[in-house]
Design an enzyme around this catalytic site. Sequence first.
Site, mmCIF file in Angstrom:
data_model
loop_
_atom_site.group_PDB
_atom_site.id
_atom_site.type_symbol
_atom_site.label_atom_id
_atom_site.label_comp_id
_atom_site.label_asym_id
_atom_site.label_seq_id
_atom_site.Cartn_x
_atom_site.Cartn_y
_atom_site.Cartn_z
ATOM 1 N N HIS A 1 0.967 5.219 1.151
ATOM 2 C CA HIS A 1 0.383 6.259 2.005
ATOM 3 C C HIS A 1 0.352 7.564 1.216
ATOM 4 O O HIS A 1 1.356 7.956 0.607
ATOM 5 C CB HIS A 1 1.246 6.458 3.257
ATOM 6 C CG HIS A 1 1.247 5.290 4.188
ATOM 7 N ND1 HIS A 1 0.430 5.222 5.302
ATOM 8 C CD2 HIS A 1 1.963 4.139 4.186
ATOM 9 C CE1 HIS A 1 0.654 4.085 5.942
ATOM 10 N NE2 HIS A 1 1.584 3.399 5.285
ATOM 11 N N HIS B 1 0.828 -1.208 0.000
ATOM 12 C CA HIS B 1 0.000 0.000 0.000
ATOM 13 C C HIS B 1 0.856 1.247 0.000
ATOM 14 O O HIS B 1 1.962 1.255 0.527
ATOM 15 C CB HIS B 1 -0.947 0.008 1.204
ATOM 16 C CG HIS B 1 -0.251 -0.167 2.525
ATOM 17 N ND1 HIS B 1 0.117 -1.406 3.010
ATOM 18 C CD2 HIS B 1 0.171 0.736 3.434
ATOM 19 C CE1 HIS B 1 0.713 -1.256 4.179
ATOM 20 N NE2 HIS B 1 0.780 0.037 4.464
HETATM 21 P P1 5GP Z 1 1.880 0.333 7.368
HETATM 22 O O1 5GP Z 1 2.473 0.612 8.713
HETATM 23 O O2 5GP Z 1 1.665 -1.152 7.145
HETATM 24 O O3 5GP Z 1 2.628 0.999 6.260
HETATM 25 O O4 5GP Z 1 0.474 1.038 7.362
HETATM 26 C C1 5GP Z 1 -0.734 0.401 7.633
HETATM 27 C C2 5GP Z 1 -1.764 1.496 7.820
HETATM 28 O O5 5GP Z 1 -3.032 0.899 7.789
HETATM 29 C C3 5GP Z 1 -1.633 2.233 9.155
HETATM 30 O O6 5GP Z 1 -1.394 3.615 8.909
HETATM 31 C C4 5GP Z 1 -2.967 1.973 9.834
HETATM 32 O O7 5GP Z 1 -3.468 3.106 10.516
HETATM 33 C C5 5GP Z 1 -3.877 1.581 8.681
HETATM 34 N N1 5GP Z 1 -4.910 0.623 9.068
HETATM 35 C C6 5GP Z 1 -4.728 -0.551 9.736
HETATM 36 N N2 5GP Z 1 -5.903 -1.191 9.903
HETATM 37 C C7 5GP Z 1 -6.848 -0.399 9.298
HETATM 38 C C8 5GP Z 1 -8.254 -0.536 9.142
HETATM 39 O O8 5GP Z 1 -8.895 -1.499 9.579
HETATM 40 N N3 5GP Z 1 -8.899 0.470 8.473
HETATM 41 C C9 5GP Z 1 -8.234 1.553 7.974
HETATM 42 N N4 5GP Z 1 -8.965 2.491 7.332
HETATM 43 N N5 5GP Z 1 -6.887 1.710 8.110
HETATM 44 C C10 5GP Z 1 -6.215 0.744 8.765
#
Ligand code: 5GP
Length: 143
Positions: free
Chosen positions: A107, A105
Amino acid sequence: MGATPRNTDCIFCKIIGGEIPCSKVFESETVFAFLDIAPVNLGHALVIPKGHYPQLGELPIALGNDLLEALKVVGNAVMQAAKAEGLNIGMNNFEAAGQLVMHAHFHVIPRFADDGLTLWPSKKYTSMDEMNSLAETIRNLIK
Ligand code: 5GP
Ligand code: ZN
């Protein structure tokens, strides 16, 4: 491209499938985008491929155009909606880099001159030789 891979244990696959609710902002045949539940700034969105690919390394090159288009369209709308002055696009790959959800993903983070966030601290190479040697290693691995 083959069939879209899914992972039944993946929270983002569940969001795409509608099993977990989300605040959707964009959807195409191959890409999905929704607001991050814990935003860095309000309007922080996540742009994800509909297929379950864990990291950048597994993303099919054929998805490149669709992902770039979604990043541009969503980034532009997020900036306007948040009345932001800047935009960060970021991707965490693997746990050591802060990746918590193992479905690739991007951001999309609206930024403001006075939002108090700082970018990464920087390190120094001990010499130009060290820097050039590392560049050569990387070039050789890409060949
Ligand atoms: P990572 O740290 O893997 O790059 O980012 C994962 C992101 O997913 C985090 O910023 C977290 O807030 C978001 N996230 C995790 N679970 C959920 C969810 O159930 N719904 C939404 N909308 N965001 C989520
Ligand atoms: Zn997934």
